[in-house]
Design an enzyme around this catalytic site. Structure first.
Site, PDB file in Angstrom:
ATOM      1  N   CYS A 292      -3.028  -7.950 -20.664  1.00  0.00           N
ATOM      2  CA  CYS A 292      -3.491  -7.294 -19.443  1.00  0.00           C
ATOM      3  C   CYS A 292      -2.474  -7.383 -18.306  1.00  0.00           C
ATOM      4  O   CYS A 292      -2.771  -7.020 -17.179  1.00  0.00           O
ATOM      5  CB  CYS A 292      -4.846  -7.857 -19.004  1.00  0.00           C
ATOM      6  SG  CYS A 292      -4.794  -9.599 -18.587  1.00  0.00           S
TER       7      CYS A 292
ATOM      8  N   HIS B  99       0.808  -1.222   0.000  1.00  0.00           N
ATOM      9  CA  HIS B  99       0.000   0.000   0.000  1.00  0.00           C
ATOM     10  C   HIS B  99       0.836   1.263   0.000  1.00  0.00           C
ATOM     11  O   HIS B  99       0.471   2.249  -0.626  1.00  0.00           O
ATOM     12  CB  HIS B  99      -0.946  -0.008   1.203  1.00  0.00           C
ATOM     13  CG  HIS B  99      -2.193  -0.734   0.897  1.00  0.00           C
ATOM     14  ND1 HIS B  99      -2.923  -1.388   1.848  1.00  0.00           N
ATOM     15  CD2 HIS B  99      -2.836  -0.927  -0.268  1.00  0.00           C
ATOM     16  CE1 HIS B  99      -3.970  -1.943   1.274  1.00  0.00           C
ATOM     17  NE2 HIS B  99      -3.940  -1.680  -0.005  1.00  0.00           N
TER      18      HIS B  99
HETATM   19  C1  PEP Z   1      -1.065 -11.730 -15.337  1.00  0.00           C
HETATM   20  O1  PEP Z   1      -0.739 -12.835 -14.907  1.00  0.00           O
HETATM   21  O2  PEP Z   1      -0.398 -11.072 -16.167  1.00  0.00           O
HETATM   22  C2  PEP Z   1      -2.326 -11.101 -14.881  1.00  0.00           C
HETATM   23  C3  PEP Z   1      -2.794 -10.007 -15.464  1.00  0.00           C
HETATM   24  O3  PEP Z   1      -2.982 -11.654 -13.843  1.00  0.00           O
HETATM   25  P1  PEP Z   1      -2.500 -11.608 -12.299  1.00  0.00           P
HETATM   26  O4  PEP Z   1      -1.401 -10.577 -12.206  1.00  0.00           O
HETATM   27  O5  PEP Z   1      -3.718 -11.246 -11.532  1.00  0.00           O
HETATM   28  O6  PEP Z   1      -2.031 -13.010 -12.076  1.00  0.00           O
END
Ligand code: PEP
Ligand code: MG
Length: 553
Positions: free
Chosen positions: A487, A177
């Site tokens: 993502c 945080h």
């Molecule tokens: C990833 O693995 O790139 C992702 C977006 O998911 P997390 O970071 O939640 O595992």
């Protein structure tokens, strides 16, 4: 040449100022208030700080404090402290010990996100103990670099913003945080700096380089001047980026790429759209399950998901099914300890042991979709092969047989396991989108545990092996009408984003704070330039070489 300490860059920017060392008070004093009174007073104090932040438009930080205000009067925490006090501990020591016990459980998971929640619990109990023993709140007297083992969020927001110029922590991670708050406050921060508290006690000035993750001890005139120049340039950059945040993500010659937001809480959705999101590309739904004593029922989940769909006003929302288990345990699910949690019973793999978890969630998403009258997108994490995909499709079909009034959802998968990259040509025809999770894909391709700080240098998604994997997915998806997004954190790094556009991805999903920098970077290049750059990057040897080449181009 001044001596320096190295850590992890957590919030960008540079500053030079005197060190101010924060140490959590020892609370050995005499209690002048009961545990109940002090807990209620702590909840009021934290709640008031949260309200101030909300009034100032700082919603994300306000939510952290709201959660802490609730923790302060949590009945289980109070009962644990009362029991310790009944067994002879002083009330202040009892609440600290009760908080430590909860925090240790979070920290033992080895998961950065949960460890940060553990730090929040310690912060709350320290405040209760401080109030109980009448110790005054910490205060800055002059412009300072705040140095601490760990800096609790409620202390960060209470410190005078005019005087707090940078943060250097022994502990913490990019997702703690303190790091999140520093970024949203625009305060440079470096975390994981071993020995910084002792070193700071022996010097009169610290230079903080939040971009490189370096702390300069008593910087000489030349280093101070360099940091000041860089700070001015960074300030100019931030101002320029801000002008781009709500524009379209496109190259100079008009090649458009969707710009989506990653969110973890329903309340972040509206802010993401005002910040310039075309869609929610990754809604990490784990929030609905974490920090609860019992499973959230279908109606509770549906209400939270409906709020996000409403905020989207017709734009796409990708609900990622709960990625829990393994490294992210939840209180009410008994999970077996595992030697290698990242290779363990995680995400959809949890379905066998907990058969109700995912069907309930998918029905809740469909109920929300039916209520709002908007199609939902459902994304499964950790899909390894066609058998996993069939499982997900069955899950959706079974839920649709129950919730019959919802529009047909778009169904997609995360590509974050190397087998899914190799099988992408077989998976793509059966899904509407694939979103590459470069955080996990990088750790799995390079066999470098993403939570192991000692391997931080090996977890760079710009590694040519990762770039080749992404290109392979783009090529495999091309013959079907399957969209490819990214993502992982890479999408929000302007250098990563440029390479991804050149590799041919259709959507970049990122923290909304990155929109301006990514959109500005793309607007300065043509698609042809980026395609050539991405092709060359795949032939390079290291991630560092790729970064240098993109920055120099
Ligand atoms: C990833 O693995 O790139 C992702 C977006 O998911 P997390 O970071 O939640 O595992
Ligand atoms: Mg992942």
């Amino acid at each position: 040449m001044t001596s320096e300490l190295r850590g992890t860059p957590a919030a960008p920017g540079m500053a030079v100022a005197a060190p101010w060392i924060y140490r959590a008070a020892a609370h050995a004093g005499v209690e002048s208030m009961s545990l109940d009174e002090a807990s209620a007073a702590a909840a009021d104090e934290i709640g008031a700080l949260g309200a101030q932040l909300r009034d100032a438009g700082r919603e994300e930080e306000a939510e952290i404090l709201d959660a802490q205000a609730m923790m302060a009067v949590d009945p289980e925490l109070q009962a644990a402290a009362a029991e310790l006090a009944a067994n002879g501990a002083s009330p202040a020591a009892a609440i600290i010990e009760a908080g430590d016990a909860v925090a240790s459980q979070f920290e033992a998971t080895g998961d950065e996100f949960l460890a940060a929640r553990g730090a929040d619990v310690r912060d709350v109990t320290a405040r209760i103990a401080r109030i109980m023993t009448g110790v005054p709140a910490p205060r800055l007297e002059r412009r300072s670099v705040v140095v601490a083992a760990d800096l609790p969020p409620s202390v960060t927001v209470e410190l005078d913003r005019e005087l707090l110029v940078a943060i250097a922590l022994e502990g913490g991670s990019r997702t703690s945080h303190a790091a999140i708050l520093s970024r949203s406050l625009g305060i440079p921060a470096v975390v994981g700096v071993s020995g910084v508290c002792d070193a700071a006690a022996a010097v009169s000035e610290l230079g903080v380089d939040g971009d490189a993750g370096v702390i300069h001890l008593d910087p000489d005139a030349e280093t101070s001047a360099r940091l000041a120049d860089a700070a001015a340039a960074a300030g100019d950059r931030v101002a320029l980026d801000a002008g781009f945040a709500t524009t379209t993500l496109a190259t100079a010659d008009g090649h458009r790429v969707a710009c989506a937001a990653n969110i973890s809480e329903p309340a972040e959705a509206a802010a993401a759209f005002s910040a310039g999101a075309d869609a929610i590309g990754l809604f990490r739904t784990e929030f609905a399950f974490a920090g609860r004593a019992t499973a959230p029922d279908e109606a509770t989940q549906a209400a939270a998901y409906a709020a996000v769909l409403r905020a989207s006003a017709g734009r796409e929302v990708i609900f990622r099914l709960a990625d829990i288990g393994g490294d992210k345990p939840i209180a009410y699910l008994p999970l077996e300890p595992e030697a290698n949690p990242f290779l363990g019973v995680r995400a959809i793999r949890l379905a066998e042991r907990h058969p109700d978890l995912l069907p309930t969630q998918v029905r809740a998403i469909l109920r929300a979709s039916a209520e709002v009258g908007q199609r939902a997108s459902i994304m499964a994490p950790m899909v390894a092969d066609e058998e996993d995909l069939e499982f997900v499709q069955r899950l959706v079909a079974d839920a649709r047989a129950v919730v019959t009034d919802a529009p047909a959802p778009r169904v997609g998968i995360m590509v974050e396991i190397p087998s899914a990259v190799l099988l992408a040509d077989r998976l793509a025809p059966h899904v509407e989108f694939m979103s590459i999770g470069t955080n996990d894909l990088t750790q799995y391709l390079l066999a470098a545990d993403r939570s192991n700080a000692a391997l931080a240098g090996r977890q760079d998604p710009l590694h040519p092996a990762v770039l080749r994997a992404i290109r392979r997915v783009v090529e495999a998806a091309a013959p079907s009408s399957c969209e490819v997004a990214v993502c992982g954190e890479m999408a929000g790094d302007p250098v990563g984003a440029l390479v991804l556009v050149g590799l041919g991805v259709d959507e970049l999903s990122m923290d909304p704070r990155a929109f301006g920098a990514v959109k500005r970077a793309a607007a300065n290049r043509t698609l042809d330039e980026l395609v050539v750059l991405a092709m060359a990057a795949q032939q390079m040897s290291t991630a560092a070489e790729v970064r240098t080449a993109v920055e120099a181009s």
